[in-house]
Design an enzyme around this catalytic site. Sequence first.
Site, PDB file in Angstrom:
ATOM      1  N   ASP A  29      65.476   8.412 -22.326  1.00 53.33           N
ATOM      2  CA  ASP A  29      67.266   7.863 -22.501  1.00 53.33           C
ATOM      3  C   ASP A  29      66.854   7.220 -24.094  1.00 53.33           C
ATOM      4  O   ASP A  29      67.510   7.562 -24.499  1.00 53.33           O
ATOM      5  CB  ASP A  29      66.271   6.381 -21.716  1.00 53.33           C
ATOM      6  N   ASP A  52      61.363   9.894 -15.062  1.00 52.27           N
ATOM      7  CA  ASP A  52      61.098   7.450 -15.214  1.00 52.27           C
ATOM      8  C   ASP A  52      60.537   7.187 -14.643  1.00 52.27           C
ATOM      9  O   ASP A  52      60.554   7.549 -12.846  1.00 52.27           O
ATOM     10  CB  ASP A  52      62.466   7.472 -14.383  1.00 52.27           C
ATOM     11  N   TYR A  61      63.270  -9.475 -22.877  1.00 52.31           N
ATOM     12  CA  TYR A  61      62.577  -8.321 -23.789  1.00 52.31           C
ATOM     13  C   TYR A  61      61.063  -9.287 -23.429  1.00 52.31           C
ATOM     14  O   TYR A  61      59.740  -8.919 -23.341  1.00 52.31           O
ATOM     15  CB  TYR A  61      63.017  -7.987 -24.906  1.00 52.31           C
ATOM     16  N   ASN A 104      54.616  -5.905 -35.849  1.00 54.44           N
ATOM     17  CA  ASN A 104      55.603  -5.352 -36.597  1.00 54.44           C
ATOM     18  C   ASN A 104      55.838  -3.438 -36.633  1.00 54.44           C
ATOM     19  O   ASN A 104      55.054  -3.434 -38.299  1.00 54.44           O
ATOM     20  CB  ASN A 104      56.905  -5.959 -37.388  1.00 54.44           C
ATOM     21  N   ASN A 116      65.305  -2.473 -35.640  1.00 53.31           N
ATOM     22  CA  ASN A 116      64.597  -3.419 -35.954  1.00 53.31           C
ATOM     23  C   ASN A 116      64.429  -2.493 -37.582  1.00 53.31           C
ATOM     24  O   ASN A 116      65.036  -1.902 -38.178  1.00 53.31           O
ATOM     25  CB  ASN A 116      63.016  -2.694 -35.931  1.00 53.31           C
ATOM     26  N   ARG A 127      57.242 -11.182 -41.431  1.00 54.21           N
ATOM     27  CA  ARG A 127      56.521 -10.428 -39.964  1.00 54.21           C
ATOM     28  C   ARG A 127      55.192  -9.663 -40.218  1.00 54.21           C
ATOM     29  O   ARG A 127      54.961  -9.749 -41.906  1.00 54.21           O
ATOM     30  CB  ARG A 127      57.255  -9.799 -39.464  1.00 54.21           C
ATOM     31  N   GLY A 151      66.827 -15.387 -30.791  1.00 57.33           N
ATOM     32  CA  GLY A 151      65.135 -15.472 -30.614  1.00 57.33           C
ATOM     33  C   GLY A 151      64.708 -14.936 -31.011  1.00 57.33           C
ATOM     34  O   GLY A 151      63.471 -14.503 -30.969  1.00 57.33           O
TER      35      GLY A 151
END
Length: 348
Positions: free
Chosen positions: A36, A63, A153, A183, A203, A235, A299
């Site tokens: 996907d 899947d 998430y 990250n 990102n 980060r 978030g």
Amino acid sequence: MVGNILVTGGAGYIGSHTVLQLLLGGYNTVVIDNLDNSSLVSIQRVKDLAGDHGQNLTVHQVDLRDKPALEKVFSETKFDAVMHFAGLKAVGESVAKPLLYYNNNLIATITLLEVMAAHGCKKLVFSSSATVYGWPKEVPCTEESPLSGMSPYGRTKLFIEDICRDVQRGDPEWRIIMLRYFNPVGAHPSGRIGEDPCGTPNNLMPYVQQVVVGRLPNLKIYGTDYTTKDGTGVRDYIHVVDLADGHICALQKLDDTEIGCEVYNLGTGKGTTVLEMVDAFEKASGMKIPLVKVGRRPGDAETVYASTEKAERELNWKANFGIEEMCRDQWNWASNNPFGYGSSPNST
């Protein structure tokens, strides 16, 4: 332990780099991926990079929520362990489409655990995330820091961690390591595999690289009013090859009969602002990146970086690459593959 390893989401960014390290380490590796958000081109390139070891790679387009298809994969190979990367991972998208994330991430993992148990495979390395720390009150984040899912998430990662703990508590034969990584950036030094997100990236670094190669007009900086040295978020960026090596160390740790269910941070232990990262990429590429400053995203936390002492002590793992090498390898990937694994903006 060298044996048969199943890698879910093995065609993706982190998965593909880990599959390469597995092959080079002599493991027989089976990848399942629904494709996907990934491309089989990555797996073909991994096979090429692995040389003679590439013959030890098998791929199934499956899947994880398709239980009969998953059962078939397990019936064909007796797996010694599973590395579970598969899942959706965009914070913003999860806020807009929470049911998509709960369905994809939670049901897939539960189905995987059920099939593993039925086939007597009870060793798992799970890709968790530093997002489980939410907006930390104190940094660096240790494995004992308070947890908080600030997005659907993030909550899927928290839920799956709890599911893993419950599974192992219910059946102590399970050995599970959950890796909270920070990250991931960079690419394989060959420039042959790297991050190729579908659509507009979520990102920082894939966004940066798409601006530099002309696929996007500018880089949006989300939030410039944080209480950090330059107002942008901080980060802990970690080179994807370091991250892949961390997974191999975790896999080897599963040989420890006393491991139970453990969690480890994988990061560098150093915080870098968004603007510092942009500056490092400009130096690596020799290009100027046009910036547009916009408001914070819901978030997003202000400052998140890792304490890596536990992984260093118990996994014998430590990140080797700094942001200069991360940006060098990211640029090498981007300049050689301006459209990722496709040959044009619309190809996959």
